[in-house]
Write an enzyme that holds these catalytic residues in place. Structure first.
Site, short mmCIF file in Angstrom:
data_model
loop_
_atom_site.label_atom_id
_atom_site.label_comp_id
_atom_site.label_asym_id
_atom_site.label_seq_id
_atom_site.Cartn_x
_atom_site.Cartn_y
_atom_site.Cartn_z
N GLY A 135 -33.41 -2.64 17.88
CA GLY A 135 -34.04 -2.16 19.10
C GLY A 135 -34.66 -0.80 18.92
N SER A 136 -35.76 -0.55 19.63
CA SER A 136 -36.37 0.78 19.60
C SER A 136 -35.50 1.74 20.42
CB SER A 136 -37.78 0.71 20.17
OG SER A 136 -38.60 -0.11 19.36
N GLY A 137 -35.83 3.03 20.31
CA GLY A 137 -35.04 4.05 20.99
C GLY A 137 -34.13 4.82 20.07
N HIS A 138 -34.08 4.41 18.78
CA HIS A 138 -33.21 5.09 17.80
C HIS A 138 -34.01 5.90 16.79
CE1 HIS A 138 -30.11 2.67 19.53
NE2 HIS A 138 -30.62 1.54 19.08
N LYS A 176 -27.77 -3.89 11.43
CA LYS A 176 -26.66 -3.24 12.12
C LYS A 176 -25.83 -4.30 12.85
CE LYS A 176 -29.18 -0.42 14.59
NZ LYS A 176 -30.47 -1.07 14.20
N ASP A 201 -28.90 -8.64 16.94
CA ASP A 201 -29.51 -8.37 15.63
C ASP A 201 -29.02 -9.37 14.60
OD1 ASP A 201 -30.62 -6.21 16.92
OD2 ASP A 201 -29.76 -4.70 15.61
N HIS A 248 -26.25 2.88 22.02
CA HIS A 248 -26.95 2.36 23.19
C HIS A 248 -26.28 2.83 24.47
CE1 HIS A 248 -27.31 -0.63 19.90
NE2 HIS A 248 -28.58 -0.58 20.22
#
Length: 329
Positions: free
Chosen positions: A53-56, A104, A109, A215
């Site tokens: 996921g994006s945001g990391h 991860k 995922d 998250h």
């Protein structure tokens, strides 16, 4: 919610386009489906692909380049990428020695990368990162979560792949590094997913979340805010319990910010953690401090310790040229 965004639905594409434009010497971008790959495709090597996921950011796109990843597949914010992204990326970067996925340990995922691996027309293997020692089980994972230690795995495996090593050798090194790495995070505030428009969880001004996930998933417990030394001591103890390092061990210490913590505070954490590990007979000979696996705008940090041996040191020290890590070139 105050963020530098235009339309919520355009956040990912606009961010990816900005990243690709800023680092056009290193990466190129596909938007149908979404993935990024090296500007100059490698030849005759295992192709290393990661994603999530994006945001990391800078995980994972920031680690595309010589000595690390060949491609990265970004999902929407905190959402797994889809198998078609992984398949398209693999077809673009395959360099005749197979594909190694670095994944991860989050249910979405794992499931989607497994589906992609089953559909690939060439050989592949997977390294599952699970360095988070805060919890054994979580509603977000099966077992320990993959967090900032993923960066160390990607760096070491990426280095080995550049030497022309086999797919099996690259997987073995990735599994070894993961097994010698432990992390734990602390949140001072929540993060705000743009599509949600409000903090992911509520936390009082005088509280911290010990063992938080990247998250915003809950950790070990909610505690009253204390001085940095006391917080770090608790985290270091958890890491020592997880790794059970022998005396005179050599280690890499990564202090990772979650996106909204000043470097001044991250270096305070490093100062205390290094002293505590040294007191327990662990010699910190490699270090990294900064924002490497973030959680949007969360204030907080994580501590990661990787026990080194000669092989891991060799591949950590080797040249790397990416947007987020660059040395020896």
């Amino acid at each position: 919610m105050k963020k530098f965004i235009n339309k919520i639905d355009d956040v990912l594409v606009e961010s990816l386009s900005g990243f690709a434009g800023a680092h056009h010497d290193l990466v190129k971008l596909s938007l149908d489906p979404n993935f990024l790959m090296r500007q100059q495709k490698a030849v005759k090597k295992v192709a290393i692909i990661s994603g999530g996921g994006s945001g990391h950011e800078p995980l994972h796109a920031g680690y595309i380049g010589y000595g690390m990843l060949d491609a990265a597949c970004p999902g929407h914010v905190f959402t797994s990428p889809t198998p078609d992204q992984m398949l398209a990326a693999a077809e673009e970067v395959h360099a005749d020695k197979g594909i190694l996925f670095i994944v991860k340990n989050y249910a979405g995922d794992v499931m989607n990368f497994e589906m992609a691996a089953e559909m690939l027309p060439f050989e592949s293997a997977t390294v599952l990162t699970s360095d988070d020692c805060a919890v054994i089980n979580s509603t977000y994972t099966t077992g320990r979560r993959g967090v900032a230690g993923t960066v160390i795995v990607e760096k070491c495996v990426g280095s080995l792949a550049e030497t022309g090593a086999t797919l099996q050798a690259c997987k073995a090194l990735g599994d070894k590094v993961n097994g010698r790495t432990a992390s734990m995070g602390i949140a001072l505030t929540s993060c705000t997913v743009p599509a949600a428009g409000r903090p992911t969880f509520d936390i009082e001004d005088n509280e911290i979340e010990m063992g938080v996930g990247i998250h915003g998933e809950p950790g070990r417990k909610r505690e009253v805010m204390r001085e940095a030394d006391a917080i770090v001591q608790e985290v270091v103890s958890a890491i020592l319990d997880a790794l059970k390092a022998s005396p005179n061990s050599e280690a890499l210490l990564l202090i990772n910010g979650f996106g909204a913590t000043p470097l001044m505070e991250l270096y305070i954490i490093y100062n205390t953690a290094a002293k505590l590990f040294n007191h327990h007979g662990i010699n910190i000979t490699r270090s990294l401090v900064g924002n490497y696996t973030t959680a949007l705008d969360m204030a907080g940090a994580s501590i990661t310790l990787c026990l080194l041996d000669d092989e891991i040191k060799q591949h950590w020290d080797s040249p790397v040229h990416t947007a987020a890590l660059r040395w020896g070139v």
